[in-house]
Scaffold this active site. Structure first.
Site, PDB file in Angstrom:
ATOM      1  N   ASN A   9       0.879  -1.174   0.000  1.00  0.00           N
ATOM      2  CA  ASN A   9       0.000   0.000   0.000  1.00  0.00           C
ATOM      3  C   ASN A   9       0.915   1.223   0.000  1.00  0.00           C
ATOM      4  O   ASN A   9       1.520   1.541   1.018  1.00  0.00           O
ATOM      5  CB  ASN A   9      -0.892  -0.031   1.252  1.00  0.00           C
ATOM      6  CG  ASN A   9      -1.723   1.229   1.393  1.00  0.00           C
ATOM      7  OD1 ASN A   9      -1.772   2.066   0.481  1.00  0.00           O
ATOM      8  ND2 ASN A   9      -2.381   1.377   2.532  1.00  0.00           N
ATOM      9  N   LYS A  11       0.135   4.213  -0.175  1.00  0.00           N
ATOM     10  CA  LYS A  11      -0.501   5.397   0.440  1.00  0.00           C
ATOM     11  C   LYS A  11      -0.294   6.605  -0.487  1.00  0.00           C
ATOM     12  O   LYS A  11      -0.290   6.427  -1.702  1.00  0.00           O
ATOM     13  CB  LYS A  11       0.015   5.601   1.862  1.00  0.00           C
ATOM     14  CG  LYS A  11      -0.128   4.306   2.696  1.00  0.00           C
ATOM     15  CD  LYS A  11       0.056   4.485   4.159  1.00  0.00           C
ATOM     16  CE  LYS A  11      -0.150   3.142   4.871  1.00  0.00           C
ATOM     17  NZ  LYS A  11      -0.044   3.224   6.312  1.00  0.00           N
ATOM     18  N   HIS A  94      -9.555   1.350   4.962  1.00  0.00           N
ATOM     19  CA  HIS A  94      -8.269   1.464   5.662  1.00  0.00           C
ATOM     20  C   HIS A  94      -8.467   2.360   6.877  1.00  0.00           C
ATOM     21  O   HIS A  94      -9.248   3.310   6.834  1.00  0.00           O
ATOM     22  CB  HIS A  94      -7.207   2.046   4.714  1.00  0.00           C
ATOM     23  CG  HIS A  94      -5.835   1.946   5.296  1.00  0.00           C
ATOM     24  ND1 HIS A  94      -5.371   2.844   6.231  1.00  0.00           N
ATOM     25  CD2 HIS A  94      -4.824   1.056   5.086  1.00  0.00           C
ATOM     26  CE1 HIS A  94      -4.132   2.497   6.576  1.00  0.00           C
ATOM     27  NE2 HIS A  94      -3.783   1.415   5.900  1.00  0.00           N
ATOM     28  N   GLU A  96      -6.785   4.698   8.012  1.00  0.00           N
ATOM     29  CA  GLU A  96      -6.546   6.123   7.729  1.00  0.00           C
ATOM     30  C   GLU A  96      -7.780   6.751   7.083  1.00  0.00           C
ATOM     31  O   GLU A  96      -8.066   7.931   7.282  1.00  0.00           O
ATOM     32  CB  GLU A  96      -5.290   6.272   6.845  1.00  0.00           C
ATOM     33  CG  GLU A  96      -4.022   6.007   7.661  1.00  0.00           C
ATOM     34  CD  GLU A  96      -2.848   5.457   6.880  1.00  0.00           C
ATOM     35  OE1 GLU A  96      -2.859   5.489   5.637  1.00  0.00           O
ATOM     36  OE2 GLU A  96      -1.902   4.968   7.532  1.00  0.00           O
ATOM     37  N   GLU A 166      -5.293  -4.932  10.584  1.00  0.00           N
ATOM     38  CA  GLU A 166      -4.244  -3.934  10.802  1.00  0.00           C
ATOM     39  C   GLU A 166      -4.498  -3.213  12.123  1.00  0.00           C
ATOM     40  O   GLU A 166      -5.296  -2.265  12.173  1.00  0.00           O
ATOM     41  CB  GLU A 166      -4.246  -2.902   9.673  1.00  0.00           C
ATOM     42  CG  GLU A 166      -3.985  -3.479   8.302  1.00  0.00           C
ATOM     43  CD  GLU A 166      -3.388  -2.437   7.352  1.00  0.00           C
ATOM     44  OE1 GLU A 166      -2.351  -2.736   6.756  1.00  0.00           O
ATOM     45  OE2 GLU A 166      -3.946  -1.333   7.227  1.00  0.00           O
ATOM     46  N   GLY A 172       2.778   2.177  10.812  1.00  0.00           N
ATOM     47  CA  GLY A 172       3.740   3.261  10.651  1.00  0.00           C
ATOM     48  C   GLY A 172       4.492   3.608  11.928  1.00  0.00           C
ATOM     49  O   GLY A 172       5.149   4.643  12.006  1.00  0.00           O
ATOM     50  N   SER A 212       3.643  -2.318  10.241  1.00  0.00           N
ATOM     51  CA  SER A 212       5.101  -2.412  10.396  1.00  0.00           C
ATOM     52  C   SER A 212       5.684  -3.760   9.965  1.00  0.00           C
ATOM     53  O   SER A 212       6.615  -4.274  10.587  1.00  0.00           O
ATOM     54  CB  SER A 212       5.518  -2.057  11.823  1.00  0.00           C
ATOM     55  OG  SER A 212       5.113  -0.733  12.142  1.00  0.00           O
TER      56      SER A 212
HETATM   57  P1  13P Z   1       3.070   0.259   7.651  1.00  0.00           P
HETATM   58  O1  13P Z   1       3.538  -1.006   7.017  1.00  0.00           O
HETATM   59  O2  13P Z   1       3.808   1.494   7.167  1.00  0.00           O
HETATM   60  O3  13P Z   1       3.023   0.156   9.154  1.00  0.00           O
HETATM   61  O4  13P Z   1       1.561   0.494   7.169  1.00  0.00           O
HETATM   62  C1  13P Z   1       0.655  -0.543   7.264  1.00  0.00           C
HETATM   63  C2  13P Z   1      -0.538  -0.173   6.490  1.00  0.00           C
HETATM   64  O5  13P Z   1      -1.279   0.735   6.864  1.00  0.00           O
HETATM   65  C3  13P Z   1      -0.790  -0.880   5.233  1.00  0.00           C
HETATM   66  O6  13P Z   1      -2.062  -0.608   4.754  1.00  0.00           O
END
Ligand code: 13P
Length: 250
Positions: A9, A11, A94, A96, A166, A172, A212
């Protein structure tokens, strides 16, 4: 035996020229893998990535979409639009999007239905906050999010939904859930699906872990009984690093 599915992803990262250079570097590094490899890229990179992925084993996904097919929704992109340019997968709900863009379990459910109506494969995200985890609510939250996201779908559709567990506190942050913890949350999600849709659906559905994931922890996570691959954010931005995650078992 469920197939492993590993999705990146990106982002809100990568300009088109960076995306093209990434694809060219990444493709030869993953061409031998038996894992299903997906890159979920910004809207503005989709077309370039789809063109570059032709004839390779890399599938391309979007990171969001609206649930309506068309209409007066300024700034939105519809499932039909994604399908028309050759998108195969779409991330839905997601954390976010839930956190910053007011997505709810209800909009997530509408989007999952819209994805299937347009022959797109949804990757549905669920996961608890740190506060929910610390107050012992993890399992209740992820069971509820799973139930609501899948409400009204047929057995076939549930079987063909990818779920990404997740935990929000692990995204992150460099904090990964332990493989035991992640596996036990994923077992709870599978159990919730079993309760509603029965054994064969529950045993087929792909459930990923995200938060992560790196090349140094991928093997441990993906070797557990119930984790069927990963949804990878930061570590998917480097083709070398992401290819090591895809090739975790090589
Ligand atoms: P990270 O791998 O940067 O922690 O992000 C995970 C994520 O949100 C994947 O959709």
């Amino acid at each position: 035996m469920r197939k492993k599915v590993i999705a990146g992803n990106w982002k809100m990262n990568m300009l088109p020229d960076e995306a093209i250079a990434y694809m060219q570097a990444f493709e030869p590094l993953v061409k031998e893998t038996k894992v299903e490899v997906i890159l979920c890229v910004p809207y503005t990179d989709l077309f370039y990535c789809i063109m570059n992925a032709q004839g390779t084993n890399i599938k391309i996904g979007a990171q969001n979409m609206h649930f309506e097919e068309k209409g007066a929704y300024t700034g939105e992109v519809s499932p039909k639009m994604l399908k028309a340019i050759g998108v195969e997968y779409v991330i839905i709900g997601h954390s976010e999007r839930r956190q910053y863009f007011s997505e709810t379990d209800e909009t997530v459910n509408k989007k999952v239905k819209a994805a299937f109506a347009n022959d797109l494969k949804p990757i549905v995200c669920v996961g608890e906050t740190l506060e929910e985890r610390e107050s012992g609510k993890t399992e209740g939250i992820i069971r509820m999010q799973t139930r609501l996201a899948l409400e009204g779908l047929s057995d076939w559709q549930v079987q063909h939904t990818i779920i990404a567990y997740e935990p929000i506190w692990a995204i992150g942050t460099g904090k990964t859930a332990t493989s035991e913890d992640a596996n036990s949350s994923i077992k709870a999600i599978r159990d919730e699906i079993r309760k509603i849709y029965g054994d064969s659906v529950a045993e087929e559905v792909i459930i990923q872990y995200g938060g992560s994931v790196k090349s140094s922890n991928a093997k441990e996570l993906f070797s557990t009984s119930d984790i069927d691959g990963g949804l990878v954010g930061g570590a998917s931005l480097q083709p070398e690093e992401f290819s090591k995650i895809v090739n975790y078992d090589a």
